[in-house]
Design an enzyme around this catalytic site. Structure first.
Site, PDB file in Angstrom:
ATOM      1  N   ARG A 109      41.857 -59.732 -63.618  1.00  0.00           N
ATOM      2  CA  ARG A 109      42.797 -58.665 -64.007  1.00  0.00           C
ATOM      3  C   ARG A 109      44.232 -59.176 -64.129  1.00  0.00           C
ATOM      4  O   ARG A 109      45.179 -58.454 -63.805  1.00  0.00           O
ATOM      5  CB  ARG A 109      42.772 -57.497 -63.020  1.00  0.00           C
ATOM      6  CG  ARG A 109      41.500 -56.703 -63.004  1.00  0.00           C
ATOM      7  CD  ARG A 109      41.510 -55.660 -64.125  1.00  0.00           C
ATOM      8  NE  ARG A 109      40.220 -55.020 -64.198  1.00  0.00           N
ATOM      9  CZ  ARG A 109      39.933 -53.852 -63.621  1.00  0.00           C
ATOM     10  NH1 ARG A 109      40.841 -53.208 -62.959  1.00  0.00           N
ATOM     11  NH2 ARG A 109      38.732 -53.349 -63.735  1.00  0.00           N
TER      12      ARG A 109
ATOM     13  N   ARG B 159      47.973 -53.439 -65.511  1.00  0.00           N
ATOM     14  CA  ARG B 159      49.080 -52.500 -65.262  1.00  0.00           C
ATOM     15  C   ARG B 159      50.200 -53.016 -64.381  1.00  0.00           C
ATOM     16  O   ARG B 159      51.264 -52.411 -64.330  1.00  0.00           O
ATOM     17  CB  ARG B 159      48.520 -51.199 -64.680  1.00  0.00           C
ATOM     18  CG  ARG B 159      47.847 -50.350 -65.732  1.00  0.00           C
ATOM     19  CD  ARG B 159      47.008 -49.295 -65.084  1.00  0.00           C
ATOM     20  NE  ARG B 159      45.992 -49.927 -64.265  1.00  0.00           N
ATOM     21  CZ  ARG B 159      45.047 -49.273 -63.600  1.00  0.00           C
ATOM     22  NH1 ARG B 159      45.018 -47.978 -63.639  1.00  0.00           N
ATOM     23  NH2 ARG B 159      44.157 -49.933 -62.901  1.00  0.00           N
TER      24      ARG B 159
ATOM     25  N   ARG C   7      50.394 -50.077 -73.342  1.00  0.00           N
ATOM     26  CA  ARG C   7      49.449 -49.050 -72.894  1.00  0.00           C
ATOM     27  C   ARG C   7      50.025 -47.643 -73.082  1.00  0.00           C
ATOM     28  O   ARG C   7      49.265 -46.681 -73.260  1.00  0.00           O
ATOM     29  CB  ARG C   7      49.127 -49.333 -71.427  1.00  0.00           C
ATOM     30  CG  ARG C   7      48.042 -48.566 -70.801  1.00  0.00           C
ATOM     31  CD  ARG C   7      46.685 -48.830 -71.390  1.00  0.00           C
ATOM     32  NE  ARG C   7      45.748 -48.018 -70.639  1.00  0.00           N
ATOM     33  CZ  ARG C   7      45.600 -46.723 -70.816  1.00  0.00           C
ATOM     34  NH1 ARG C   7      46.260 -46.101 -71.782  1.00  0.00           N
ATOM     35  NH2 ARG C   7      44.753 -46.039 -70.065  1.00  0.00           N
TER      36      ARG C   7
ATOM     37  N   ASP D 238      36.600 -54.757 -71.522  1.00  0.00           N
ATOM     38  CA  ASP D 238      36.075 -54.249 -70.258  1.00  0.00           C
ATOM     39  C   ASP D 238      34.587 -54.549 -70.228  1.00  0.00           C
ATOM     40  O   ASP D 238      33.996 -54.878 -71.258  1.00  0.00           O
ATOM     41  CB  ASP D 238      36.338 -52.742 -70.124  1.00  0.00           C
ATOM     42  CG  ASP D 238      36.144 -52.281 -68.686  1.00  0.00           C
ATOM     43  OD1 ASP D 238      37.032 -52.533 -67.848  1.00  0.00           O
ATOM     44  OD2 ASP D 238      35.077 -51.713 -68.386  1.00  0.00           O
TER      45      ASP D 238
ATOM     46  N   TYR E  69      26.636 -48.070 -63.589  1.00  0.00           N
ATOM     47  CA  TYR E  69      27.545 -47.204 -64.342  1.00  0.00           C
ATOM     48  C   TYR E  69      26.782 -46.325 -65.324  1.00  0.00           C
ATOM     49  O   TYR E  69      27.095 -45.152 -65.509  1.00  0.00           O
ATOM     50  CB  TYR E  69      28.571 -48.043 -65.111  1.00  0.00           C
ATOM     51  CG  TYR E  69      29.750 -48.476 -64.265  1.00  0.00           C
ATOM     52  CD1 TYR E  69      30.753 -47.569 -63.927  1.00  0.00           C
ATOM     53  CD2 TYR E  69      29.864 -49.771 -63.810  1.00  0.00           C
ATOM     54  CE1 TYR E  69      31.845 -47.955 -63.163  1.00  0.00           C
ATOM     55  CE2 TYR E  69      30.946 -50.177 -63.035  1.00  0.00           C
ATOM     56  CZ  TYR E  69      31.934 -49.257 -62.723  1.00  0.00           C
ATOM     57  OH  TYR E  69      33.007 -49.649 -61.961  1.00  0.00           O
TER      58      TYR E  69
HETATM   59  O1  CP3 Z   1      42.484 -59.406 -67.105  1.00  0.00           O
HETATM   60  C1  CP3 Z   1      41.230 -59.287 -67.004  1.00  0.00           C
HETATM   61  O2  CP3 Z   1      40.613 -59.529 -65.940  1.00  0.00           O
HETATM   62  C2  CP3 Z   1      40.417 -59.004 -68.250  1.00  0.00           C
HETATM   63  C3  CP3 Z   1      40.087 -57.654 -68.494  1.00  0.00           C
HETATM   64  C4  CP3 Z   1      39.139 -56.869 -67.601  1.00  0.00           C
HETATM   65  C5  CP3 Z   1      39.269 -55.471 -67.402  1.00  0.00           C
HETATM   66  N1  CP3 Z   1      38.200 -55.028 -66.698  1.00  0.00           N
HETATM   67  C6  CP3 Z   1      40.382 -54.668 -67.915  1.00  0.00           C
HETATM   68  C7  CP3 Z   1      40.620 -53.321 -67.364  1.00  0.00           C
HETATM   69  C8  CP3 Z   1      37.976 -57.271 -66.919  1.00  0.00           C
HETATM   70  C9  CP3 Z   1      37.375 -58.648 -66.763  1.00  0.00           C
HETATM   71  C10 CP3 Z   1      37.391 -56.084 -66.373  1.00  0.00           C
HETATM   72  C11 CP3 Z   1      36.123 -56.098 -65.624  1.00  0.00           C
HETATM   73  C12 CP3 Z   1      35.649 -54.851 -65.011  1.00  0.00           C
HETATM   74  N2  CP3 Z   1      35.778 -53.570 -65.477  1.00  0.00           N
HETATM   75  C13 CP3 Z   1      34.853 -54.815 -63.829  1.00  0.00           C
HETATM   76  C14 CP3 Z   1      34.403 -56.011 -63.046  1.00  0.00           C
HETATM   77  C15 CP3 Z   1      35.467 -56.547 -62.137  1.00  0.00           C
HETATM   78  C16 CP3 Z   1      35.848 -55.618 -61.003  1.00  0.00           C
HETATM   79  O3  CP3 Z   1      37.023 -55.213 -60.985  1.00  0.00           O
HETATM   80  O4  CP3 Z   1      34.994 -55.342 -60.160  1.00  0.00           O
HETATM   81  C17 CP3 Z   1      34.565 -53.468 -63.576  1.00  0.00           C
HETATM   82  C18 CP3 Z   1      33.747 -52.929 -62.409  1.00  0.00           C
HETATM   83  C19 CP3 Z   1      35.150 -52.694 -64.620  1.00  0.00           C
HETATM   84  C20 CP3 Z   1      35.075 -51.227 -64.810  1.00  0.00           C
HETATM   85  C21 CP3 Z   1      36.425 -50.624 -64.784  1.00  0.00           C
HETATM   86  N3  CP3 Z   1      37.324 -50.673 -65.852  1.00  0.00           N
HETATM   87  C22 CP3 Z   1      37.035 -49.877 -63.745  1.00  0.00           C
HETATM   88  C23 CP3 Z   1      36.375 -49.576 -62.404  1.00  0.00           C
HETATM   89  C24 CP3 Z   1      38.287 -49.482 -64.197  1.00  0.00           C
HETATM   90  C25 CP3 Z   1      39.242 -48.536 -63.503  1.00  0.00           C
HETATM   91  C26 CP3 Z   1      39.935 -49.153 -62.372  1.00  0.00           C
HETATM   92  C27 CP3 Z   1      41.337 -49.483 -62.758  1.00  0.00           C
HETATM   93  O5  CP3 Z   1      41.804 -50.578 -62.390  1.00  0.00           O
HETATM   94  O6  CP3 Z   1      41.946 -48.632 -63.417  1.00  0.00           O
HETATM   95  C28 CP3 Z   1      38.466 -50.031 -65.498  1.00  0.00           C
HETATM   96  C29 CP3 Z   1      39.667 -49.910 -66.348  1.00  0.00           C
HETATM   97  C30 CP3 Z   1      40.342 -51.194 -66.696  1.00  0.00           C
HETATM   98  N4  CP3 Z   1      39.701 -52.340 -67.095  1.00  0.00           N
HETATM   99  C31 CP3 Z   1      41.739 -51.429 -66.733  1.00  0.00           C
HETATM  100  C32 CP3 Z   1      41.924 -52.750 -67.162  1.00  0.00           C
HETATM  101  C33 CP3 Z   1      43.229 -53.465 -67.404  1.00  0.00           C
HETATM  102  C34 CP3 Z   1      42.832 -50.404 -66.450  1.00  0.00           C
HETATM  103  C35 CP3 Z   1      42.951 -49.607 -67.709  1.00  0.00           C
HETATM  104  C36 CP3 Z   1      44.285 -48.977 -67.921  1.00  0.00           C
HETATM  105  O7  CP3 Z   1      45.202 -49.621 -68.468  1.00  0.00           O
HETATM  106  O8  CP3 Z   1      44.397 -47.775 -67.651  1.00  0.00           O
END
Ligand code: CP3
Length: 363
Positions: free
Chosen positions: A28, A32, A41, A77, A155
Site C-alpha cells: 500500500r 491515502r 482520489r 485491487d 469476499y
Molecule cells: O500500493 C499497493 O499496495 C497497490 C495497490 C493495492 C490496493 N489494494 C489498493 C487499495 C493492493 C496490492 C491491494 C490489495 C488488497 N486489497 C488486499 C490484500 C492486502 C491486504 O491489505 O490485506 C485486500 C484484502 C484488498 C481489499 C481491499 N481494498 C480493502 C479491504 C480495502 C479497504 C480498506 C482501505 O484501506 O480502505 C480496499 C480499498 C483499497 N485498495 C484502497 C487502496 C489504495 C483504498 C481506496 C481508497 O482510496 O479509498
C-alpha cells in the site's frame, strides 16, 4: 525483464542472494497517506483510477517520486478482476470494498464466467506497460499481483470484509463463508478451480506486460487451522503456482497474515519468497519454515504511523532480524495505514538504504 532490472536488489534477493542491505518497498505504498494520491482520489473513484491506465500508472509512480524505493507495485485491487466473472464490485467510502451480488449457492458458482484476461484486465496490463516504460531504464522492478483464491472466495461469498474489519457490513468472523465451504464442498471446489484459472492467466499476463516480480495476497488465510488449510486451500494453491511456473519464471512471493502456524506448509508451495505479518520476529518465522526461503516483512504498520523513536528502534530490530535469513526484503507486516506521516516513510527508507550489516542500531 531488462538486464538492470534482473540485477536489481529485489530480484536478486528473491533469488536467495544477499546484498549489503535488504531492498525496501511497502505494501500500500500508493494510497491515502500521500496527499498527491488524495488529490487524484478527490476527482476520481477508486475504480476509475484502476480502470484508467494513465491514472493507475501515475498513482503507482507517486511513492517512487517521493522515496528512494527498490520497487513499485502496480495500482489495482485484488477484487476488480472479479468484475468480469459477473460480480458487482465497488469500493464504498467508509465501508471498504463491497460485492452486491455475493455467492450463496452452487448455482451462483456455476454461473461465474472465466473472462479473457485482455477483456477483463486490459487496463491493468496497459498501466503496467506505462509504468515499466518509465522504470525499466532506472533498473527499478515493478511488482504485479493478484488475490489468492481463498481470500477472493471469502469476499465473493461474504460480499465484503468480515464485521471485524473497519466499517464492514459482513458477518462475524466470516461465518457466511465458513457455512459455504462446510455445506457446499463441491461448489467450493469448483469455485477454487475457476479462480485458479483466472489468477494464473492474470499473473502470467502481468509478467508478459513487464512485471518483474509477482505477489499473491492471501490476507484472510489465517482464518483456517492447518487441517482446513490442507483440505480447502493447499491443493489449489499448489496447482495455481505450478501452472504459473510453467508460464513465467519471474519470482513469485506469497503473502498471508495470521498464518504463523502454517509457515512450514507455506514454505513448500513452490514460491520464491514468503511475505509475513508482524506476529512473529523474522528469525522465528524462518525457524518455522520447512524449506529456507527469502522473507519479506515485517515492520509493524502501526509503529510506522506513530512516534519516531519507537519506530526507529523497531526498524533496526527488523534489519537485525533480517540478517539471519537466507535473504530479506524490508516491508511492513500489513499495508501502510492512511494516517501514516509520509515523513516517517522517508526516514525509514533512508535508514534501510544506509544500513550495512556492521552499522549500529538504536540505543
Ligand atoms: O500500493 C499497493 O499496495 C497497490 C495497490 C493495492 C490496493 N489494494 C489498493 C487499495 C493492493 C496490492 C491491494 C490489495 C488488497 N486489497 C488486499 C490484500 C492486502 C491486504 O491489505 O490485506 C485486500 C484484502 C484488498 C481489499 C481491499 N481494498 C480493502 C479491504 C480495502 C479497504 C480498506 C482501505 O484501506 O480502505 C480496499 C480499498 C483499497 N485498495 C484502497 C487502496 C489504495 C483504498 C481506496 C481508497 O482510496 O479509498
Amino acid at each position: 525483464m531488462g538486464t538492470i532490472v534482473a540485477e536489481s536488489l529485489l530480484i536478486q534477493t528473491l533469488r536467495g542472494r544477499r546484498g549489503s542491505r535488504p531492498p525496501i518497498w511497502f505494501m500500500r505504498q500508493a494510497g491515502r497517506y500521500l496527499p498527491e494520491y488524495r488529490e487524484i482520489r478527490a476527482k476520481h473513484s477508486m475504480l476509475e483510477i484502476i480502470k484508467t491506465p494513465k491514472l493507475a500508472a501515475e498513482v503507482s509512480l507517486q511513492p517512487l517520486r517521493r522515496f528512494d524505493l527498490d520497487a513499485a507495485i502496480i495500482f489495482a485491487d485484488i477484487l476488480n478482476p472479479l468484475i468480469g466473472m459477473g460480480l458487482e464490485v465497488d469500493f464504498v467510502a467508509g465501508q471498504g470494498p463491497r460485492i452486491f451480488n455475493p455467492l450463496r449457492s452452487a448455482a451462483d458458482v456455476a454461473g461465474l464466467k472465466i473472462p479473457q484476461v485482455i477483456e477483463n484486465s486490459g487496463y491493468t496490463l496497459e498501466a503496467i506497460e506505462l509504468v515499466v516504460s518509465e522504470l525499466d531504464r532506472k533498473g527499478v522492478p515493478l511488482i504485479g499481483f493478484c488475490g489468492a483464491p481463498f481470500t477472493l472466495s471469502c469476499y465473493m461469498i461474504e460480499g465484503c470484509g468480515s464485521r471485524g474489519s473497519r466499517g464492514s457490513q459482513g458477518s462475524q468472523d466470516f461465518s457466511t463463508a465458513r457455512t459455504f465451504w462446510k455445506n457446499l464442498p463441491e461448489a467450493w471446489r469448483s469455485l477454487q478451480l475457476k479462480l485458479v484459472e483466472l489468477c494464473v492467466d492474470y499473473l502470467a499476463a502481468q509478467a508478459g506486460a513487464g512485471a518483474a516480480a509477482l505477489q499473491i495476497f492471501d490476507s484472510w488465510l489465517g482464518l483456517l487451522n492447518q487441517d482446513e488449510y490442507v483440505r480447502l486451500v493447499e491443493p489449489y494453491l499448489k496447482k495455481m503456482i505450478s501452472l504459473l511456473k510453467q508460464r513465467t519464471n519471474v519470482p513469485l512471493v506469497f503473502y498471508s497474515t495470521g498464518t504463523s502456524d502454517l509457515l512450514g506448509c507455506l514454505s513448500e508451495l513452490g514460491v520464491d519468497g514468503l511475505g509475513v505479518d508482524g506476529s512473529l520476529p523474522l528469525s522465528e518465522a524462518a525457524r518455522r519454515l520447512a524449506l529456507p526461503l527469502p522473507l519479506q516483512g515485517n515492520l509493524d504498520q502501526m509503529l510506522l504511523a506513530g512516534e519516531w523513536e519507537p519506530l526507529e528502534c523497531e526498524v533496526f530490530k527488523v534489519l537485525e532480524e533480517g540478517q539471519g535469513l537466507l535473504s530479506h526484503i524490508f516491508n511492513v507486516g500489513r499495508g501502510i495505514l492512511p494516517h501514516t506521516p509520509p515523513d516517517n516513510v522517508a526516514r525509514v527508507v533512508e535508514i534501510v538504504r544506509a544500513w550495512n550489516s556492521g552499522a549500529a542500531g538504536c540505543s
